[in-house]
Design an enzyme around this catalytic site. Structure first.
Site, PDB file in Angstrom:
ATOM      1  N   ASN A 121       1.954   6.843   2.937  1.00 55.31           N
ATOM      2  CA  ASN A 121       2.812   5.933   3.853  1.00 55.31           C
ATOM      3  C   ASN A 121       4.240   5.838   3.864  1.00 55.31           C
ATOM      4  O   ASN A 121       5.070   5.076   4.119  1.00 55.31           O
ATOM      5  CB  ASN A 121       2.307   4.441   3.261  1.00 55.31           C
TER       6      ASN A 121
ATOM      7  N   ASP B 228       0.880  -1.001   0.088  1.00 50.65           N
ATOM      8  CA  ASP B 228       0.065  -0.126  -0.011  1.00 50.65           C
ATOM      9  C   ASP B 228       0.811   1.445   0.044  1.00 50.65           C
ATOM     10  O   ASP B 228       0.740   1.984   0.772  1.00 50.65           O
ATOM     11  CB  ASP B 228      -0.895   0.023   0.947  1.00 50.65           C
TER      12      ASP B 228
ATOM     13  N   ASP C 261       3.394   1.859   8.047  1.00 46.42           N
ATOM     14  CA  ASP C 261       2.102   0.902   8.038  1.00 46.42           C
ATOM     15  C   ASP C 261       2.191  -0.123   6.928  1.00 46.42           C
ATOM     16  O   ASP C 261       1.809   0.141   5.669  1.00 46.42           O
ATOM     17  CB  ASP C 261       1.264   2.095   7.426  1.00 46.42           C
TER      18      ASP C 261
END
Length: 350
Positions: free
Chosen positions: A226, A221, A243
């Site tokens: 992030n 992701d 994350d």
């Protein structure tokens, strides 16, 4: 508990479990593992989980993440943590969970949680070619660690999980207004068929790794939110990846395409810069460039189903008030139709 329970609607009990997660519970959870908060905490932006920045009595700050009940198995979360630690051990700037008492997956008051050191930073300026090249180098280092061994309990990016199953769930649960159901479903099915043709022509497989494309452990992701950027003149300067909640297996290009923006020429330039940095550490398979639009399309379909499944969580109607309207689904249909055309175009190049 299933390894990956994203295919099932959450029960009201699961969806509203976070109502019991009061500030006192957060501080008590930390105290249960020997980390004593001074009473100050700040809720951080996260929809899937609940994440808090907490000030400790010793002057340090930590980030405490409470996992959404029913989403990941303990084994799948453990694999996320192991991957994070392997990256940290390889000196890749990923923020790995702490291990108070020798464990990274912790439990308190019916919640599973983890604690990580707080790291400052801001979103990187991806218009700066030096920053992009730097990010590309570190993505290559993530993938070098990622290819060393496979995931066992975490899923892969594939058409079944990201397109067919979300389509069927949305249709079965009446999530789409009657006036938009047929058009959206038709566009979704045509987009899915196109993706399968690109992944592995002439095969019934829906996995990227089944055709010409290699699969490895990814961040999964890797959008700009992030990646934390610390100016190089500061200690530990450069990008820090955070994350890994969505870490999974898939083609390497999955961790590159979400960093692209702008028109086709801008994306080509950004991609070339990322790959230039990437190839300072490992080769990049340019055949994967044809996967960018299919991966973008899969994310589009999966995102709509993710929103629908989470809408009993009170935080979702607050932050996504437009979801579920006729206008939303009409726009999604148009986006899928555009993606079908985009998948027929020549891929980006480097």
């Amino acid at each position: 508990m299933q390894d990956f329970d994203d295919s099932q609607p959450s029960s009201p009990q699961q969806e509203h479990a976070y109502a019991a997660l009061t500030p006192d519970v957060v501080l008590d959870a930390l105290a249960s593992v020997g980390l004593w908060g001074d009473g100050r905490l700040n809720r951080l932006s996260s929809y899937e989980n609940r994440v808090y920045q907490v000030w400790l009595e010793d002057g340090n700050k930590v980030v405490c993440k409470f996992y959404r009940p029913g989403r990941w198995s303990d084994e799948a979360i453990a694999e996320e943590h192991q991957f994070s630690q392997q990256l940290a051990d390889a000196e890749v700037p990923v923020v790995a969970p702490m291990q108070p008492g020798g464990h990274s997956l912790l439990q308190h008051g019916g919640f599973r949680f983890s604690v990580s050191p707080w790291r400052g930073g801001r979103q990187p300026d991806l218009d700066d070619w030096e920053v992009l090249e730097w990010v590309g180098r570190f993505l290559a280092r993530i993938h070098t660690v990622g290819e060393a061994r496979p995931f066992v309990h975490r899923p892969s990016i594939n058409v079944q999980a990201f397109a067919r199953e979300p389509h069927d769930w949305l249709m079965a649960h009446g999530a789409i207004p009657p006036g938009q159901r047929t058009a959206w479903s038709d566009a979704c099915r045509r987009a899915t068929d196109k993706i399968c043709q690109i992944i592995d022509p002439g095969s019934a497989s829906d996995h990227f790794a089944a055709g010409s494309f290699r699969s490895l452990r990814l961040h999964g992701d890797c959008h700009p939110g992030n990646v934390l950027w610390v100016p190089p003149e500061h200690q530990g300067g450069g990008p820090h990846f955070v994350d890994l909640d969505d870490t999974r297996s898939g083609p390497a290009v999955q961790d590159l395409w979400m960093l692209l923006s702008g028109d086709r020429m801008q994306q080509n330039t950004q991609l070339s810069t990322l790959v230039e940095g990437y190839e300072q550490f490992r080769p990049f398979d340019r055949r994967e460039l044809v996967l960018i639009e299919p991966l973008r399309t899969l994310r589009l379909i999966h995102y709509s189903a993710w929103l629908a499944r989470r809408f009993d969580d009170p935080i979702f109607p607050i932050h996504f008030p437009w979801f579920g309207s006729e206008a939303y689904w009409q726009e999604q249909t148009q986006l899928l139709q555009s993606q079908i055309l985009a998948m027929d175009e020549p891929p980006l190049y480097v």
